[in-house]
Design a protein around this motif. Structure first.
Motif, PDB file in Angstrom:
ATOM      1  N   PRO A 334       0.815  -1.221   0.000  1.00  0.00           N
ATOM      2  CA  PRO A 334       0.000   0.000   0.000  1.00  0.00           C
ATOM      3  C   PRO A 334       0.848   1.271   0.000  1.00  0.00           C
ATOM      4  CG  PRO A 334      -0.825  -1.567   1.610  1.00  0.00           C
ATOM      5  CD  PRO A 334       0.500  -2.096   1.142  1.00  0.00           C
ATOM      6  N   GLY A 335       0.435   2.242  -0.798  1.00  0.00           N
ATOM      7  CA  GLY A 335       1.122   3.527  -0.868  1.00  0.00           C
ATOM      8  C   GLY A 335       2.050   3.601  -2.067  1.00  0.00           C
ATOM      9  N   THR A 336       2.122   4.775  -2.665  1.00  0.00           N
ATOM     10  CA  THR A 336       3.050   4.989  -3.771  1.00  0.00           C
ATOM     11  C   THR A 336       4.453   5.219  -3.197  1.00  0.00           C
ATOM     12  OG1 THR A 336       2.492   7.351  -3.757  1.00  0.00           O
ATOM     13  CG2 THR A 336       1.248   5.947  -5.252  1.00  0.00           C
ATOM     14  N   PHE A 337       5.437   5.415  -4.088  1.00  0.00           N
ATOM     15  CA  PHE A 337       6.792   5.660  -3.617  1.00  0.00           C
ATOM     16  C   PHE A 337       6.831   6.937  -2.769  1.00  0.00           C
ATOM     17  CE2 PHE A 337       8.235   3.066  -7.335  1.00  0.00           C
ATOM     18  CZ  PHE A 337       8.983   2.147  -6.607  1.00  0.00           C
ATOM     19  N   PRO A 338       7.661   6.974  -1.719  1.00  0.00           N
ATOM     20  CA  PRO A 338       7.814   8.207  -0.934  1.00  0.00           C
ATOM     21  C   PRO A 338       8.382   9.335  -1.793  1.00  0.00           C
ATOM     22  CG  PRO A 338       8.750   6.318   0.229  1.00  0.00           C
ATOM     23  CD  PRO A 338       8.452   5.869  -1.170  1.00  0.00           C
ATOM     24  N   GLU A 339       8.250  10.559  -1.323  1.00  0.00           N
ATOM     25  CA  GLU A 339       8.717  11.742  -2.044  1.00  0.00           C
ATOM     26  C   GLU A 339      10.198  11.586  -2.432  1.00  0.00           C
ATOM     27  OE1 GLU A 339       8.388  15.451  -3.849  1.00  0.00           O
ATOM     28  OE2 GLU A 339       6.863  14.115  -3.053  1.00  0.00           O
ATOM     29  N   GLY A 340      10.491  11.813  -3.716  1.00  0.00           N
ATOM     30  CA  GLY A 340      11.871  11.750  -4.198  1.00  0.00           C
ATOM     31  C   GLY A 340      12.285  10.405  -4.739  1.00  0.00           C
ATOM     32  N   VAL A 341      11.495   9.360  -4.453  1.00  0.00           N
ATOM     33  CA  VAL A 341      11.812   8.013  -4.930  1.00  0.00           C
ATOM     34  C   VAL A 341      10.881   7.676  -6.091  1.00  0.00           C
ATOM     35  CG1 VAL A 341      12.018   5.571  -4.311  1.00  0.00           C
ATOM     36  CG2 VAL A 341      12.508   7.348  -2.609  1.00  0.00           C
ATOM     37  N   THR A 342      11.436   7.102  -7.163  1.00  0.00           N
ATOM     38  CA  THR A 342      10.646   6.754  -8.346  1.00  0.00           C
ATOM     39  C   THR A 342      10.976   5.325  -8.777  1.00  0.00           C
ATOM     40  OG1 THR A 342      12.305   7.466  -9.975  1.00  0.00           O
ATOM     41  CG2 THR A 342      10.799   9.156  -9.117  1.00  0.00           C
ATOM     42  N   SER A 343      10.264   4.845  -9.763  1.00  0.00           N
ATOM     43  CA  SER A 343      10.519   3.504 -10.287  1.00  0.00           C
ATOM     44  C   SER A 343      11.847   3.438 -11.027  1.00  0.00           C
ATOM     45  CB  SER A 343       9.387   3.080 -11.241  1.00  0.00           C
ATOM     46  OG  SER A 343       9.244   4.018 -12.296  1.00  0.00           O
TER      47      SER A 343
END
Length: 575
Positions: A334-343
Motif C-alpha cells: 500500500p502507498g506509492t513511492f515516498p517523495e523523491g523516490v521513483t521507479s
C-alpha cells in the motif's frame, strides 16, 4: 514569466495526448469579469471553480491547467487571446480563494502561432481547502471531496505526519510483555553490546520510538503497537495484514493470511514462502550451482521492504500473489513511492516512510542498512541469471514482480568464475556492467554509462578491473571503441564466432584507416601507423602483420628507400 523553449512544445503535445487526468485539466478561455465596460456580479463563481481545481491538484501531486484548449476536442481555441492583465488577475483571485494560499506559476507557450497559457500548480506539502472550507483532491475522473478516513493518508504523503510516530489512546493495557521480551532477546542476539540492552523498560520503549510523551501522558505509537502491542491494541491497525495467494498450474489456489505483530507476520509469511522454494541444477565444467525459482534473499528483502515501507495510513493490506503458470511472484504494498523516490531511482534513492519501524527492524537484524536491501536483491537476481525487478506504481500502491525463470546462464557462470578466481563475491556494479555486455555482446562506453542503475562515476574503474581480470576486453579504437566479453570467458561455438567476427571487423577498420591515410599522404611507416591507429609500441608486430596483409592484397608496396629498421609503404595506384 519563464521563457519557454522548443522542448516545451513537445512537452505540451505529450501531455495533450494523455487527455484530462489527475495532473491536468483544460479550459477554453480566460474569463473576463468585465462586459461592455461593466462589472459582472455573477463572475465570482468562475474564480471559485478555478480555485476548486487548484486546491484539488495541490492536495494531490500538483498539476497543470491548460487555458486556450477546447475541453472536448483538445483542439486550440482560435478565439483565445492571451492577456497579462487577465492572467495576473486570475492568480490574485485564486490566492484569495485558497487556504493556505496557493500561488500559481504561469507559463506562456506558443503553439501553431497562438499564445496559450499553462498554469502550473506546484506540489504542496500543506493540506489546502477553498475559502468556503472545501477539502478536495484530484483523480482521473476530476475533483472530489476528501473523505474523513483519507485525511491521515494525504497528510502522511505530504509529510505532515509520520504515521509510525502517531500516538494512540488505548482503553486498558496495551503492552504485551512476552512480545517485549522477545524483542529484547532479538536485539541481544543481533548485538550483545547494544546500548538498548541496559535501558529500563520505559526508556527502551521511548528510545525506540514505541511510546511518546504527550502532555504528560505516555502513549503508545504505531511503532509500539506493531512490535509489542497486545491483541487488543492491534485492533487499532486492522489493515496491517499480509494476504498471500498461491495460484497453481492446474487452476486451483491456496490462500494464506497473516496479521498483527510485525515480527510474527514477517516470520510466518517468510517461512511459508521459503517452504515452497524449488531448485534447478546448473553445471558449468567443474562448477555446480543450484538456482532457486525465488531465492530466500529476494523473498526476505521484498517482504521486509513491504512491511517496513508500506503506507500505514491506508486502509489497504499487503498482497502477495504467486503464479506457477505465469512463472512469477509479485508483492503489492500500500502507498506509492515516498517523495523523491521513483521507479527509475529506487535502487539508489532512499526515503524511509516509517523511520522508527526501519530502525527497529535493523536493530533486530530483519532489515539491512539504508539502501542495501535492493542491492542484495539485484545482486542475487543477476548472479542467478534472472531478469531484474521493474516496479509498477499504481494510484494507491507499488507492485514488485519477480520472475522465476533464468534468462541468461552466462551470468551464473561468470559469477562462479569471478568468485573462484578472486576468492570474493562479485559486486553489484560489476554484475550490472557484465549483464549489459552479455546482453548486447558489444557495448560502447557511452551506452554503458546511460544504462539503468550503472554508476557513471565508477564505470571506468569497473571496466579497468574487469579487463585486468580478463572478464572483458576492448574491440575497435577511438570513437568505435566498445567492450566485449573476453575470449577466455567464451566457451561455446556461438560465443567464439561472435568474438572472431568483432575482431575481423576491427582489423578491416584498421586497414581502411591506413589506406585512407595513404590517399592523402604519400607514405607511411610502422610508427606513423601506430599513431594513426592509437596503438602502443608493443603493437609493432600487429601493425607489421596489417602491412603484410595489405601487400598480399596488392593495396600497398614497399618503397625503394625502405630500410630494415624502417620499412616505408605507399599506395599502389589503381589507375
Amino acid at each position: 514569466m519563464k521563457k519557454q523553449t522548443k522542448l516545451s512544445i513537445q512537452w505540451f503535445y505529450n501531455l495533450l495526448e494523455r487527455g484530462e487526468c489527475d495532473i491536468m485539466d483544460f479550459k477554453e478561455q480566460l474569463e473576463d469579469k468585465m462586459s461592455f465596460g461593466k462589472s459582472l456580479k455573477n463572475f465570482a463563481p468562475k474564480y471559485d471553480e478555478t480555485a476548486r481545481d487548484v486546491v484539488a491538484f495541490a492536495n494531490h501531486k500538483g498539476g497543470f491547467l491548460f487555458i486556450g484548449i477546447v475541453d472536448d476536442s483538445k483542439e486550440i481555441n482560435k478565439d483565445f487571446v492571451y492577456q497579462d492583465s487577465k492572467v495576473f488577475e486570475l492568480i490574485h483571485q485564486v490566492q484569495d480563494r485558497t487556504e493556505p494560499t496557493i500561488t500559481l506559476i504561469p507559463h506562456k507557450i506558443n503553439v501553431e502561432g497562438k499564445d496559450l497559457l499553462v498554469l502550473e500548480i506546484p506540489f504542496s506539502t500543506q493540506l489546502h481547502r477553498t475559502s468556503r472550507g472545501e477539502f478536495l483532491i484530484r483523480s482521473n475522473d476530476g475533483n472530489r471531496p476528501i473523505e474523513p478516513y483519507e485525511m491521515a493518508t494525504i497528510m502522511a504523503e505530504k509529510g505532515l505526519i509520520v504515521y509510525d510516530q502517531k500516538t494512540w489512546h488505548i482503553s486498558g493495557e496495551w503492552l504485551d510483555q512476552k512480545r517485549l521480551s522477545k524483542l529484547h532477546d532479538m536485539i541481544e542476539a543481533k548485538n550483545a553490546d547494544s546500548p538498548y540492552l541496559d535501558k529500563s523498560q520505559d526508556d527502551l520503549l521511548d528510545s525506540l520510538g514505541m511510546t511518546k510523551d504527550e502532555g504528560g501522558e505516555v502513549l503508545p505509537t504505531t511503532t509500539g503497537l506493531l512490535f509489542v502491542g497486545n491483541q487488543n491494541a492491534l485492533r487499532e491497525l486492522p489493515y496491517y495484514e499480509v494476504k498471500y495467494i498461491h495460484y497453481f498450474e492446474d487452476g486451483t489456489y491456496k490462500p494464506y493470511e497473516y496479521k498483527g505483530n510485525i515480527i510474527e507476520v514477517a516470520t510466518a509469511c517468510f517461512n511459508q514462502l521459503k517452504a515452497e522454494i524449488r531448485q534447478k541444477e546448473y553445471i558449468f565444467g567443474l562448477f555446480r550451482e543450484y538456482v532457486e525459482d525465488y531465492s530466500e534473499i529476494v523473498i526476505r528483502e521484498l517482504l521486509v521492504n513491504a512491511l517496513a515501507h508500506r503506507d500505514l495510513s491506508r486502509q489497504q493490506i499487503i498482497e502477495i500473489r504467486k503464479y506457477d503458470d505465469g512463472g512469477y511472484l509479485e508483492i503489492e504494498s500500500p502507498g506509492t513511492f515516498p517523495e523523491g523516490v521513483t521507479s527509475e531511482n529506487f535502487l539508489r534513492k532512499t526515503n524511509p516512510r516509517n523511520p522508527n519501524v526501519m530502525d527497529i527492524l535493523r536493530e533486530i537484524g530483519l532489515a539491512e542498512k539504508a539502501g542495501s536491501g535492493f542491492d542484495k536483491i539485484f545482486t542475487d537476481l543477476l548472479k542467478k541469471g534472472k531478469s531484474l525487478i521493474k516496479p509498477e506504481e499504481t494510484e494507491t500502491s507499488v507492485i514488485f514482480r519477480v520472475k522465476a525463470d533464468v534468462v541468461t546462464e552466462k551470468l551464473i557462470e561468470l559469477s562462479l568464475q569471478y568468485e573462484n578466481q578472486t576468492g570474493k563475491a562479485i559486486k553489484l556494479d560489476e554484475l550490472l556492467v557484465l549483464s549489459e555486455i552479455v546482453k548486447h555482446k558489444q557495448v560502447k562506453f557511452a551506452d554503458l554509462s546511460s544504462a539503468p542503475n550503472i554508476s557513471t562515476y565508477r564505470l571506468q574503474s569497473i571496466l579497468d578491473k574487469l579487463q585486468k581480470l580478463e572478464f572483458v576486453e576492448t574491440s575497435g579504437k577511438t570513437s568505435g571503441l566498445s567492450y566485449i566479453l573476453h575470449i577466455s570467458k567464451r566457451k561455446n561455438t556461438s560465443d567464439k564466432i561472435d568474438y572472431v567476427t568483432n575482431k575481423k571487423q576491427d582489423k578491416a577498420r584498421q586497414k581502411e584507416a591506413i589506406l585512407r591515410y595513404l590517399d592523402s599522404v604519400d607514405t607511411i611507416n610502422n610508427a606513423e601507423a601506430r599513431e594513426l591507429l592509437k596503438l602502443a609500441e608493443k603493437d609493432r608486430s600487429k601493425v607489421s602483420r596489417l602491412f603484410a596483409e595489405l601487400v598480399k592484397e596488392q593495396e600497398i608496396l614497399k618503397t625503394e628507400d625502405s630500410k630494415p629498421n624502417n620499412v616505408i609503404y605507399r599506395r599502389i595506384s589503381k589507375g
